[in-house]
Scaffold this motif. Structure first.
Motif, PDB file in Angstrom:
ATOM      1  N   PRO A  65      21.623  13.043 109.244  1.00 28.23           N
ATOM      2  CA  PRO A  65      20.573  12.108 109.688  1.00 28.23           C
ATOM      3  C   PRO A  65      19.225  12.315 108.995  1.00 28.23           C
ATOM      4  CG  PRO A  65      21.698  13.078 111.573  1.00 28.23           C
ATOM      5  CD  PRO A  65      22.163  13.814 110.360  1.00 28.23           C
ATOM      6  N   ASP A  66      19.016  13.467 108.376  1.00 26.85           N
ATOM      7  CA  ASP A  66      17.747  13.754 107.699  1.00 26.85           C
ATOM      8  C   ASP A  66      17.754  13.337 106.229  1.00 26.85           C
ATOM      9  OD1 ASP A  66      16.745  14.952 110.024  1.00 26.85           O
ATOM     10  OD2 ASP A  66      17.749  16.830 109.528  1.00 26.85           O
ATOM     11  N   ILE A  67      18.810  12.696 105.763  1.00 25.49           N
ATOM     12  CA  ILE A  67      18.968  12.364 104.351  1.00 25.49           C
ATOM     13  C   ILE A  67      17.912  11.355 103.892  1.00 25.49           C
ATOM     14  CG2 ILE A  67      20.593  10.454 104.693  1.00 25.49           C
ATOM     15  CD1 ILE A  67      22.187  11.657 102.281  1.00 25.49           C
ATOM     16  N   SER A  68      17.474  11.496 102.649  1.00 28.17           N
ATOM     17  CA  SER A  68      16.475  10.580 102.096  1.00 28.17           C
ATOM     18  C   SER A  68      17.170   9.440 101.360  1.00 28.17           C
ATOM     19  CB  SER A  68      15.558  11.327 101.128  1.00 28.17           C
ATOM     20  OG  SER A  68      16.291  11.728  99.989  1.00 28.17           O
ATOM     21  N   LYS A  97      18.201   3.045 112.978  1.00 31.65           N
ATOM     22  CA  LYS A  97      16.843   3.189 113.505  1.00 31.65           C
ATOM     23  C   LYS A  97      16.208   4.431 112.898  1.00 31.65           C
ATOM     24  CE  LYS A  97      14.620   3.522 118.025  1.00 31.65           C
ATOM     25  NZ  LYS A  97      14.874   3.631 119.467  1.00 31.65           N
ATOM     26  N   ARG A  98      14.924   4.320 112.575  1.00 27.55           N
ATOM     27  CA  ARG A  98      14.181   5.460 112.028  1.00 27.55           C
ATOM     28  C   ARG A  98      13.397   6.121 113.147  1.00 27.55           C
ATOM     29  NH1 ARG A  98      14.241   8.934 107.718  1.00 27.55           N
ATOM     30  NH2 ARG A  98      12.167   9.766 107.388  1.00 27.55           N
ATOM     31  N   LEU A  99      13.568   7.419 113.296  1.00 32.06           N
ATOM     32  CA  LEU A  99      12.839   8.187 114.302  1.00 32.06           C
ATOM     33  C   LEU A  99      11.877   9.120 113.586  1.00 32.06           C
ATOM     34  CD1 LEU A  99      15.840   9.195 116.583  1.00 32.06           C
ATOM     35  CD2 LEU A  99      14.256   7.310 116.927  1.00 32.06           C
ATOM     36  N   GLY A 100      10.630   9.108 113.998  1.00 37.37           N
ATOM     37  CA  GLY A 100       9.652  10.002 113.403  1.00 37.37           C
ATOM     38  C   GLY A 100       8.972   9.403 112.190  1.00 37.37           C
ATOM     39  N   ALA A 101       8.241  10.250 111.489  1.00 33.15           N
ATOM     40  CA  ALA A 101       7.439   9.823 110.336  1.00 33.15           C
ATOM     41  C   ALA A 101       8.318   9.639 109.098  1.00 33.15           C
ATOM     42  CB  ALA A 101       6.354  10.849 110.055  1.00 33.15           C
ATOM     43  N   ASP A 102       7.719   9.046 108.065  1.00 29.91           N
ATOM     44  CA  ASP A 102       8.444   8.816 106.823  1.00 29.91           C
ATOM     45  C   ASP A 102       8.873  10.125 106.160  1.00 29.91           C
ATOM     46  OD1 ASP A 102       8.193   6.109 107.163  1.00 29.91           O
ATOM     47  OD2 ASP A 102       6.509   5.891 105.777  1.00 29.91           O
ATOM     48  N   LYS A 103       8.010  11.106 106.156  1.00 30.61           N
ATOM     49  CA  LYS A 103       8.299  12.371 105.464  1.00 30.61           C
ATOM     50  C   LYS A 103       9.283  13.259 106.220  1.00 30.61           C
ATOM     51  CE  LYS A 103       5.724  12.903 101.722  1.00 30.61           C
ATOM     52  NZ  LYS A 103       6.256  13.231 100.444  1.00 30.61           N
ATOM     53  N   ASN A 104       9.031  13.440 107.522  1.00 28.81           N
ATOM     54  CA  ASN A 104       9.856  14.398 108.271  1.00 28.81           C
ATOM     55  C   ASN A 104      10.671  13.735 109.392  1.00 28.81           C
ATOM     56  OD1 ASN A 104       7.822  13.785 109.995  1.00 28.81           O
ATOM     57  ND2 ASN A 104       7.034  15.852 110.233  1.00 28.81           N
TER      58      ASN A 104
END
Length: 110
Positions: A65-68, A97-104
């Motif tokens: 889920p943390d993949i860029s 759905k995106r959770l959190g900020a763009d970077k982390n």
């Protein structure tokens, strides 16, 4: 026929949507308030058609889920813009759905 019925009909035909079309919608003086009173809240299961790229993207997101987007692009051998465009479509369809900020932040499959 009223304009709402025609709009739903053509959205079904051209965009592949599945709007409900019934004879009562054809009547010019049809009142939607009557239908809302007659029908309680109804849950509807919706099937979303996905492209091969979108399925592959969801598979990678499910694994990590943390993949860029850059990592997805290099893994699939496609351009980052293609990944970006497909992910936006998945977000618009409420599949991703995106959770959190763009970077982390992280991705979540809904």
């Amino acid at each position: 026929m009223n304009a709402k019925y025609l709009e739903k009909f053509f959205r079904n035909l051209l965009l592949g949507e599945s709007n409900e079309l019934k004879n009562r919608y054809v009547h010019i003086r049809y009142n939607e308030k009557i239908l809302k009173i007659a029908l309680p809240n109804v849950t509807v299961n919706v099937t979303v058609k996905l492209t091969a790229n979108q399925k592959n993207i969801l598979g990678l997101v499910k694994e990590n889920p943390d993949i860029s987007q850059e990592a997805i692009a290099s893994e699939l051998g496609i351009a980052r813009e293609t990944v970006n465009r497909n992910m936006k479509k998945l977000q618009e369809r409420n599949v991703l759905k995106r959770l959190g900020a763009d970077k982390n932040g992280r991705w979540e499959i809904v």
